[in-house]
Design a protein around this motif. Structure first.
Motif, PDB file in Angstrom:
ATOM      1  N   ALA A  61       0.816  -1.222   0.000  1.00 14.63           N
ATOM      2  CA  ALA A  61       0.000   0.000   0.000  1.00 14.63           C
ATOM      3  C   ALA A  61       0.846   1.267   0.000  1.00 14.63           C
ATOM      4  O   ALA A  61       0.446   2.285  -0.571  1.00 14.63           O
ATOM      5  N   TYR A  62       2.022   1.224   0.620  1.00 24.37           N
ATOM      6  CA  TYR A  62       2.889   2.399   0.611  1.00 24.37           C
ATOM      7  C   TYR A  62       3.259   2.788  -0.819  1.00 24.37           C
ATOM      8  O   TYR A  62       3.382   3.969  -1.145  1.00 24.37           O
ATOM      9  N   LEU A 103       9.510  -5.023   0.383  1.00 19.50           N
ATOM     10  CA  LEU A 103       9.910  -5.151   1.778  1.00 19.50           C
ATOM     11  C   LEU A 103      10.498  -3.840   2.294  1.00 19.50           C
ATOM     12  O   LEU A 103      11.279  -3.187   1.601  1.00 19.50           O
ATOM     13  N   PRO A 104      10.156  -3.449   3.518  1.00 21.72           N
ATOM     14  CA  PRO A 104      10.784  -2.251   4.095  1.00 21.72           C
ATOM     15  C   PRO A 104      12.257  -2.509   4.369  1.00 21.72           C
ATOM     16  O   PRO A 104      12.664  -3.648   4.622  1.00 21.72           O
ATOM     17  N   GLN A 105      13.038  -1.480   4.283  1.00 22.59           N
ATOM     18  CA  GLN A 105      14.470  -1.599   4.547  1.00 22.59           C
ATOM     19  C   GLN A 105      14.717  -1.838   6.043  1.00 22.59           C
ATOM     20  O   GLN A 105      13.901  -1.491   6.888  1.00 22.59           O
ATOM     21  N   PHE A 106      15.861  -2.444   6.336  1.00 19.19           N
ATOM     22  CA  PHE A 106      16.297  -2.662   7.726  1.00 19.19           C
ATOM     23  C   PHE A 106      15.271  -3.446   8.545  1.00 19.19           C
ATOM     24  O   PHE A 106      15.030  -3.169   9.720  1.00 19.19           O
ATOM     25  N   GLY A 107      14.645  -4.425   7.883  1.00 19.40           N
ATOM     26  CA  GLY A 107      13.725  -5.307   8.583  1.00 19.40           C
ATOM     27  C   GLY A 107      12.459  -4.646   9.075  1.00 19.40           C
ATOM     28  O   GLY A 107      11.711  -5.230   9.856  1.00 19.40           O
ATOM     29  N   TRP A 127       6.771   6.843   8.047  1.00 16.84           N
ATOM     30  CA  TRP A 127       7.556   6.218   6.986  1.00 16.84           C
ATOM     31  C   TRP A 127       7.982   7.255   5.952  1.00 16.84           C
ATOM     32  O   TRP A 127       7.534   8.394   5.950  1.00 16.84           O
ATOM     33  N   ALA A 128       8.867   6.823   5.059  1.00 16.16           N
ATOM     34  CA  ALA A 128       9.314   7.683   3.962  1.00 16.16           C
ATOM     35  C   ALA A 128       9.759   6.800   2.800  1.00 16.16           C
ATOM     36  O   ALA A 128      10.244   5.676   3.004  1.00 16.16           O
ATOM     37  N   MET A 129       9.579   7.321   1.608  1.00 16.35           N
ATOM     38  CA  MET A 129      10.111   6.680   0.412  1.00 16.35           C
ATOM     39  C   MET A 129      11.360   7.443  -0.012  1.00 16.35           C
ATOM     40  O   MET A 129      11.314   8.660  -0.217  1.00 16.35           O
ATOM     41  N   ILE A 130      12.469   6.728  -0.116  1.00 19.96           N
ATOM     42  CA  ILE A 130      13.721   7.332  -0.555  1.00 19.96           C
ATOM     43  C   ILE A 130      14.274   6.484  -1.682  1.00 19.96           C
ATOM     44  O   ILE A 130      14.547   5.293  -1.498  1.00 19.96           O
ATOM     45  N   ASP A 131      14.402   7.087  -2.859  1.00 19.58           N
ATOM     46  CA  ASP A 131      14.896   6.374  -4.040  1.00 19.58           C
ATOM     47  C   ASP A 131      14.134   5.078  -4.284  1.00 19.58           C
ATOM     48  O   ASP A 131      14.714   4.027  -4.602  1.00 19.58           O
ATOM     49  N   GLY A 132      12.816   5.141  -4.123  1.00 19.28           N
ATOM     50  CA  GLY A 132      11.973   4.001  -4.427  1.00 19.28           C
ATOM     51  C   GLY A 132      11.980   2.892  -3.394  1.00 19.28           C
ATOM     52  O   GLY A 132      11.438   1.811  -3.647  1.00 19.28           O
ATOM     53  N   LYS A 133      12.566   3.155  -2.226  1.00 22.15           N
ATOM     54  CA  LYS A 133      12.606   2.147  -1.167  1.00 22.15           C
ATOM     55  C   LYS A 133      11.846   2.653   0.052  1.00 22.15           C
ATOM     56  O   LYS A 133      11.818   3.856   0.326  1.00 22.15           O
ATOM     57  N   LEU A 134      11.257   1.705   0.777  1.00 19.63           N
ATOM     58  CA  LEU A 134      10.426   2.038   1.932  1.00 19.63           C
ATOM     59  C   LEU A 134      11.241   2.005   3.223  1.00 19.63           C
ATOM     60  O   LEU A 134      11.897   1.010   3.530  1.00 19.63           O
ATOM     61  N   TYR A 135      11.168   3.093   3.972  1.00 22.98           N
ATOM     62  CA  TYR A 135      11.848   3.199   5.258  1.00 22.98           C
ATOM     63  C   TYR A 135      10.817   3.508   6.340  1.00 22.98           C
ATOM     64  O   TYR A 135      10.005   4.429   6.192  1.00 22.98           O
ATOM     65  N   LYS A 143      11.742  10.414  12.642  1.00 20.60           N
ATOM     66  CA  LYS A 143      11.813  10.743  11.213  1.00 20.60           C
ATOM     67  C   LYS A 143      12.412  12.135  11.015  1.00 20.60           C
ATOM     68  O   LYS A 143      13.275  12.333  10.150  1.00 20.60           O
ATOM     69  N   ASP A 144      11.976  13.081  11.823  1.00 22.37           N
ATOM     70  CA  ASP A 144      12.502  14.439  11.717  1.00 22.37           C
ATOM     71  C   ASP A 144      14.008  14.469  11.980  1.00 22.37           C
ATOM     72  O   ASP A 144      14.752  15.182  11.285  1.00 22.37           O
ATOM     73  N   ALA A 145      14.450  13.707  12.976  1.00 25.09           N
ATOM     74  CA  ALA A 145      15.879  13.667  13.292  1.00 25.09           C
ATOM     75  C   ALA A 145      16.668  13.060  12.145  1.00 25.09           C
ATOM     76  O   ALA A 145      17.731  13.562  11.768  1.00 25.09           O
ATOM     77  N   PHE A 146      16.158  12.003  11.576  1.00 20.59           N
ATOM     78  CA  PHE A 146      16.827  11.359  10.440  1.00 20.59           C
ATOM     79  C   PHE A 146      16.930  12.325   9.254  1.00 20.59           C
ATOM     80  O   PHE A 146      17.954  12.396   8.578  1.00 20.59           O
ATOM     81  N   MET A 147      15.862  13.072   9.013  1.00 16.79           N
ATOM     82  CA  MET A 147      15.798  13.945   7.846  1.00 16.79           C
ATOM     83  C   MET A 147      16.658  15.201   7.986  1.00 16.79           C
ATOM     84  O   MET A 147      16.786  15.969   7.030  1.00 16.79           O
ATOM     85  N   LEU A 148      17.290  15.396   9.148  1.00 14.77           N
ATOM     86  CA  LEU A 148      18.246  16.493   9.260  1.00 14.77           C
ATOM     87  C   LEU A 148      19.442  16.269   8.346  1.00 14.77           C
ATOM     88  O   LEU A 148      20.067  17.225   7.874  1.00 14.77           O
ATOM     89  N   ASP A 149      19.773  14.997   8.102  1.00 12.97           N
ATOM     90  CA  ASP A 149      20.873  14.642   7.207  1.00 12.97           C
ATOM     91  C   ASP A 149      20.584  13.271   6.610  1.00 12.97           C
ATOM     92  O   ASP A 149      21.213  12.271   6.969  1.00 12.97           O
TER      93      ASP A 149
END
Length: 205
Positions: A61-62, A103-107, A127-135, A143-149
């Motif tokens: 669905a994502y 499949l989502p990345q990192f299990g 969640w987020a899609m980055i380069d066609g992969k699900l995180y 998520k906000d902390a991750f998206m700082l870099d």
């Protein structure tokens, strides 16, 4: 994922807690650690299913709906010892045709947790899609902390997943990295502060 204070798991308390989990043969440990290439995985036991990925949310669905959507036991597939549920027969068919694509990345664990070598958390609605992969993330703060870099953090997550987490018992890896912290470790409070500071520096639109 909000990173906890590692002192809470330092010996002897941490050792006692871990020993208790091992002796109990607890359901979460079994659910997260299949004897397959997907070990470890963010799964839970549900009914007759020993391990259900993302608590039964539909991973397809994502990609097709652009949102999180709960799956149904009526539409299930088992891949590498892990059960996945889907919202429709069509979504199940898409997954069965190309499982690795969906499949989502990192299990399915919180991606920001894996940045610190910690397989923990992971909420279907964050969640987020980055380069066609699900995180998947452990909440908006993570998520906000991750998206700082995102580029730097993703590189760290891939490194720790490849070198430490993949193939290991999730509970043992988690306990290890809560006590022996990575050099760039930041607590939940520190990450929240970084997000707040970044927001205050953002240009007004």
């Amino acid at each position: 994922m909000t990173l906890p204070d590692p002192s809470l798991l330092r010996p002897p308390l941490g050792a006692l807690l871990l020993a208790g989990l091992l002796l109990a043969g607890c359901t979460p440990m079994t659910a997260q650690n299949p004897s397959s290439a997907l070990r470890p995985v963010n799964a839970v036991a549900d009914g007759d299913d020993e391990r259900v990925l993302l608590a039964g949310y539909d991973v397809v669905a994502y990609f097709t709906q652009g949102r999180h959507q709960r799956g149904s036991p009526q539409f299930e597939s088992v891949y590498e010892g892990v059960t996945l549920r889907f919202a429709s027969a069509g979504h199940k068919a898409l997954f069965d045709a190309d499982p690795k694509r969906y499949l989502p990345q990192f299990g399915g664990y919180c991606t920001n947790g894996i940045v610190y070598g910690i397989p923990w958390g992971g909420d279907a609605d964050s969640w987020a899609m980055i380069d066609g992969k699900l995180y998947i993330f452990g909440g908006q703060g993570s998520k906000d902390a991750f998206m700082l870099d995102p580029t730097g953090n993703l590189a760290l997550a891939e490194k720790y997943w490849r070198e430490e987490v993949a193939g290991r018992n999730s509970f043992l890896q988690r306990a290890y990295r809560l006590v022996i912290r990575v050099p760039h470790y930041k607590s939940g409070a520190e990450l929240a502060q970084s997000v707040t500071e970044a927001g205050s520096r953002a240009p007004i639109k």
